[in-house]
Each structure stands twice: as structure tokens, then as C-alpha cells.
Design a protein around this motif. Structure first.
Motif, PDB file in Angstrom:
ATOM      1  N   MET A 132       6.032 -14.173  -0.681  1.00 30.81           N
ATOM      2  CA  MET A 132       6.041 -13.806  -2.085  1.00 30.81           C
ATOM      3  C   MET A 132       5.051 -12.687  -2.336  1.00 30.81           C
ATOM      4  N   GLY A 133       5.344 -11.862  -3.301  1.00 32.50           N
ATOM      5  CA  GLY A 133       4.405 -10.809  -3.672  1.00 32.50           C
ATOM      6  C   GLY A 133       4.790 -10.172  -4.999  1.00 32.50           C
ATOM      7  N   PHE A 134       3.948  -9.284  -5.457  1.00 35.74           N
ATOM      8  CA  PHE A 134       4.200  -8.575  -6.712  1.00 35.74           C
ATOM      9  C   PHE A 134       4.856  -7.227  -6.438  1.00 35.74           C
ATOM     10  N   MET A 135       5.672  -6.791  -7.376  1.00 34.91           N
ATOM     11  CA  MET A 135       6.248  -5.451  -7.288  1.00 34.91           C
ATOM     12  C   MET A 135       5.542  -4.571  -8.324  1.00 34.91           C
ATOM     13  N   LEU A 136       5.038  -3.447  -7.844  1.00 30.43           N
ATOM     14  CA  LEU A 136       4.271  -2.540  -8.694  1.00 30.43           C
ATOM     15  C   LEU A 136       5.007  -1.227  -8.888  1.00 30.43           C
ATOM     16  N   GLY A 137       4.876  -0.677 -10.062  1.00 30.41           N
ATOM     17  CA  GLY A 137       5.542   0.602 -10.281  1.00 30.41           C
ATOM     18  C   GLY A 137       5.404   1.113 -11.684  1.00 30.41           C
ATOM     19  N   GLU A 138       6.498   1.613 -12.191  1.00 22.87           N
ATOM     20  CA  GLU A 138       6.481   2.219 -13.521  1.00 22.87           C
ATOM     21  C   GLU A 138       7.684   1.764 -14.323  1.00 22.87           C
ATOM     22  N   VAL A 139       7.487   1.779 -15.627  1.00 27.31           N
ATOM     23  CA  VAL A 139       8.603   1.510 -16.528  1.00 27.31           C
ATOM     24  C   VAL A 139       8.914   2.823 -17.243  1.00 27.31           C
ATOM     25  N   ARG A 140      10.186   3.158 -17.257  1.00 28.70           N
ATOM     26  CA  ARG A 140      10.576   4.410 -17.905  1.00 28.70           C
ATOM     27  C   ARG A 140      11.779   4.194 -18.807  1.00 28.70           C
ATOM     28  N   ARG A 141      12.039   5.181 -19.623  1.00 27.67           N
ATOM     29  CA  ARG A 141      13.208   5.125 -20.485  1.00 27.67           C
ATOM     30  C   ARG A 141      14.005   6.397 -20.286  1.00 27.67           C
ATOM     31  N   TRP A 142      15.322   6.245 -20.255  1.00 31.20           N
ATOM     32  CA  TRP A 142      16.191   7.419 -20.176  1.00 31.20           C
ATOM     33  C   TRP A 142      17.492   7.122 -20.906  1.00 31.20           C
TER      34      TRP A 142
ATOM     35  N   GLY B 120      17.927   6.090 -23.793  1.00 31.66           N
ATOM     36  CA  GLY B 120      17.835   4.837 -24.541  1.00 31.66           C
ATOM     37  C   GLY B 120      17.789   3.594 -23.683  1.00 31.66           C
ATOM     38  N   ARG B 121      17.784   3.797 -22.364  1.00 28.41           N
ATOM     39  CA  ARG B 121      17.757   2.622 -21.482  1.00 28.41           C
ATOM     40  C   ARG B 121      16.434   2.512 -20.740  1.00 28.41           C
ATOM     41  N   ILE B 122      15.955   1.287 -20.675  1.00 26.03           N
ATOM     42  CA  ILE B 122      14.708   1.038 -19.949  1.00 26.03           C
ATOM     43  C   ILE B 122      15.058   0.748 -18.486  1.00 26.03           C
ATOM     44  N   TYR B 123      14.327   1.342 -17.583  1.00 24.82           N
ATOM     45  CA  TYR B 123      14.502   0.994 -16.173  1.00 24.82           C
ATOM     46  C   TYR B 123      13.139   0.951 -15.505  1.00 24.82           C
ATOM     47  N   SER B 124      13.068   0.317 -14.364  1.00 25.03           N
ATOM     48  CA  SER B 124      11.790   0.269 -13.665  1.00 25.03           C
ATOM     49  C   SER B 124      11.895   0.859 -12.270  1.00 25.03           C
ATOM     50  N   LEU B 125      10.787   1.449 -11.856  1.00 28.03           N
ATOM     51  CA  LEU B 125      10.663   1.994 -10.504  1.00 28.03           C
ATOM     52  C   LEU B 125       9.689   1.097  -9.765  1.00 28.03           C
ATOM     53  N   VAL B 126      10.108   0.566  -8.631  1.00 32.89           N
ATOM     54  CA  VAL B 126       9.193  -0.228  -7.810  1.00 32.89           C
ATOM     55  C   VAL B 126       8.664   0.707  -6.740  1.00 32.89           C
ATOM     56  N   ARG B 127       7.391   1.052  -6.862  1.00 27.42           N
ATOM     57  CA  ARG B 127       6.829   2.013  -5.911  1.00 27.42           C
ATOM     58  C   ARG B 127       6.175   1.337  -4.717  1.00 27.42           C
ATOM     59  N   ASP B 128       5.600   0.166  -4.962  1.00 25.83           N
ATOM     60  CA  ASP B 128       4.901  -0.499  -3.873  1.00 25.83           C
ATOM     61  C   ASP B 128       4.821  -1.996  -4.172  1.00 25.83           C
ATOM     62  N   ILE B 129       4.319  -2.728  -3.206  1.00 29.30           N
ATOM     63  CA  ILE B 129       4.170  -4.165  -3.402  1.00 29.30           C
ATOM     64  C   ILE B 129       2.748  -4.562  -3.026  1.00 29.30           C
ATOM     65  N   VAL B 130       2.343  -5.733  -3.455  1.00 35.11           N
ATOM     66  CA  VAL B 130       1.066  -6.272  -3.035  1.00 35.11           C
ATOM     67  C   VAL B 130       1.265  -7.758  -2.806  1.00 35.11           C
ATOM     68  N   THR B 131       0.633  -8.258  -1.771  1.00 36.33           N
ATOM     69  CA  THR B 131       0.778  -9.670  -1.477  1.00 36.33           C
ATOM     70  C   THR B 131      -0.496 -10.179  -0.835  1.00 36.33           C
ATOM     71  N   THR B 132      -0.532 -11.434  -0.561  1.00 41.56           N
ATOM     72  CA  THR B 132      -1.684 -12.027   0.092  1.00 41.56           C
ATOM     73  C   THR B 132      -1.181 -13.183   0.928  1.00 41.56           C
ATOM     74  N   HIS B 133      -2.054 -13.732   1.739  1.00 44.88           N
ATOM     75  CA  HIS B 133      -1.639 -14.871   2.526  1.00 44.88           C
ATOM     76  C   HIS B 133      -1.398 -16.057   1.591  1.00 44.88           C
ATOM     77  N   LEU B 134      -0.260 -16.657   1.727  1.00 45.28           N
ATOM     78  CA  LEU B 134       0.089 -17.732   0.802  1.00 45.28           C
ATOM     79  C   LEU B 134       0.409 -19.003   1.560  1.00 45.28           C
ATOM     80  N   LYS B 135       0.110 -20.108   0.907  1.00 46.47           N
ATOM     81  CA  LYS B 135       0.553 -21.378   1.470  1.00 46.47           C
ATOM     82  C   LYS B 135       1.995 -21.536   1.026  1.00 46.47           C
ATOM     83  N   SER B 136       2.882 -21.621   1.975  1.00 44.71           N
ATOM     84  CA  SER B 136       4.269 -21.789   1.561  1.00 44.71           C
ATOM     85  C   SER B 136       4.993 -22.697   2.531  1.00 44.71           C
ATOM     86  N   SER B 137       6.093 -23.203   2.083  1.00 42.60           N
ATOM     87  CA  SER B 137       6.937 -24.017   2.941  1.00 42.60           C
ATOM     88  C   SER B 137       8.296 -23.342   2.971  1.00 42.60           C
TER      89      SER B 137
END
Ligand code: ZN
Length: 215
Positions: free
Chosen positions: A76-86, A88-105
Motif C-alpha cells: 500500500m502507498g500514497f499517490m502524489l501529484g497534481e489536480v488540474r482542470r480542463w 470544466g473537468r477535474i483530473y489528476s496527475l499521479v507523478r510519484d508514490i510514497v510508501t513505507t514498510h507495512l504490516k500486511s497479510s
């Protein structure tokens, strides 16, 4: 718990800007036939995707999911980027991600409160002025959808119109993006884009080329 820089998102104005050019776009290689049809419909109509995932972020997400796939561990991780409008429509750009060591199953990955400071620390370290546009996680071997827990996460943390959830299954090789809807959640179309070399980077490169011996 430290407040992340991502709180900026509420203060940051949405930029009016054209999405990445069609020539830089491609469908993700793991799209299902149905998702690919959706993708092609957006492209053919000259429409705007909800999400533009940079090839950089795409590679990182896939590698993260694939690396833990043999252990059937969710990532799991976060998606980082920008929100833009064109248009009249909103869209997002995912430029990079960030994560960390997680306890998961194999069946659940959570926003573990203990993991938050690490993730936020990661955001600060990223040095980007990007905002949080969504999150990604993997479902190794059990296809792409939002579970009840995923939906709760989406509703409590990612409740803005531009927030999305990317789910990737590295075993069945499937990937989908979702957003909240009136009835729960719905799949939205995304495109992978190859970031164009910015003017600054170009200038740097051409300077380098100039000092190269011309022999
Ligand atoms: Zn899930």
C-alpha cells in the motif's frame, strides 16, 4: 501525529491546464478487456481521463506489488501529484508514490496508525510540492475491487472528487482505478503517460551536450 504537507491541497488552487498529450499516453498493459474498451472510448472521443498515471509512478507501484506477490502480501502507498482542470473537468496527475514498510497479510492492508508518521515523513522527504491524489494497494490473487474496509478508507481519507483508489493484482495481472460514487464506488478510466522532458531539464541537457568534445 505530525500534520503532513498534503494539507496544502485545500489551499492550493486547481490549475487550468491541458492533460498530457495523446501521443504520450498508453493503456496499462494489465487492463482487462473491459477496461481497455473504456480506455479506447476516452481516447477515440478525445475525452479527458480521470487519472493520468506517470510511467514513473506506474513502474514503482507495479514493482512494489510484484515484489511481495510471492509472499502473497498486500502492499500500500500514497499517490502524489497534481489536480488540474480542463474544459470544466477535474483530473489528476499521479507523478510519484510514497510508501513505507507495512504490516500486511494476504487479505488486508490497513492504514495502520503507526505507519502514518512514516508515510508522512516520506512525503516530507519527497521534496515535492505535490498533493495527495489517492492511494494504491494490491490484492495478490483476488482481483481488483474495493472491499468494505477499502471503501471505509476511501470515504474517511480520500473523499475529495479528485481522490482515487488504485488496486493492482500482481498474480492475475489486473489493475483498476476507482472513485467514490453515489452508490458506493465505481471504476474510472486512467491512462499511463510518459512525462515529457521539461524545459528546464532540456536546457540542462543541452548545456551538457555543448561541453561534450565534438570530435
Ligand atoms: Zn483492498
Amino acid at each position: 501525529m505530525p500534520r503532513p504537507r498534503i494539507v496544502k491541497e485545500t489551499r492550493r488552487p486547481v490549475e487550468e491546464r491541458e492533460p498530457p498529450r495523446a501521443s504520450t499516453l498508453k493503456p496499462h498493459e494489465w487492463l482487462s478487456e473491459e477496461s481497455l474498451t473504456e480506455y479506447n472510448e476516452v481516447v477515440d472521443s478525445g475525452g479527458i481521463f480521470d487519472i493520468y498515471l506517470s510511467s514513473v509512478a506506474e513502474r514503482k507501484i507495479k514493482a512494489h506489488a510484484v515484489n511481495e506477490a510471492p509472499n502473497r502480501l498486500e502492499v500500500m502507498g500514497f499517490m502524489l501529484g497534481e489536480v488540474r482542470r480542463w474544459k470544466g473537468r477535474i483530473y489528476s496527475l499521479v507523478r510519484d508514490i510514497v510508501t513505507t514498510h507495512l504490516k500486511s497479510s494476504s487479505s488486508k492492508v490497513r492504514f495502520d496508525p503507526e505507519a502514518f508518521p512514516n508515510l508522512f515523513h516520506g512525503l516530507d522527504d519527497s521534496g515535492f510540492d505535490y498533493i495527495l491524489v489517492g492511494w494504491y494497494h494490491s490484492h495478490p490473487g483476488h482481483t481488483c475491487f474495493l472491499s468494505r474496509t477499502d471503501l471505509e478508507t476511501q470515504r474517511s481519507i480520500f473523499d475529495q472528487p479528485y481522490h482515487s483508489a488504485l488496486v493492482i493484482d500482481p498474480i492475475t495481472r489486473d489493475i483498476k482505478t476507482f472513485k467514490l460514487s453515489e452508490t458506493g464506488y465505481e471504476e474510472v478510466a486512467f491512462a499511463v503517460y510518459e512525462p515529457e522532458v521539461g524545459s528546464k531539464a532540456k536546457a540542462k541537457r543541452s548545456r551538457k551536450l555543448k561541453v561534450k568534445p565534438s570530435s
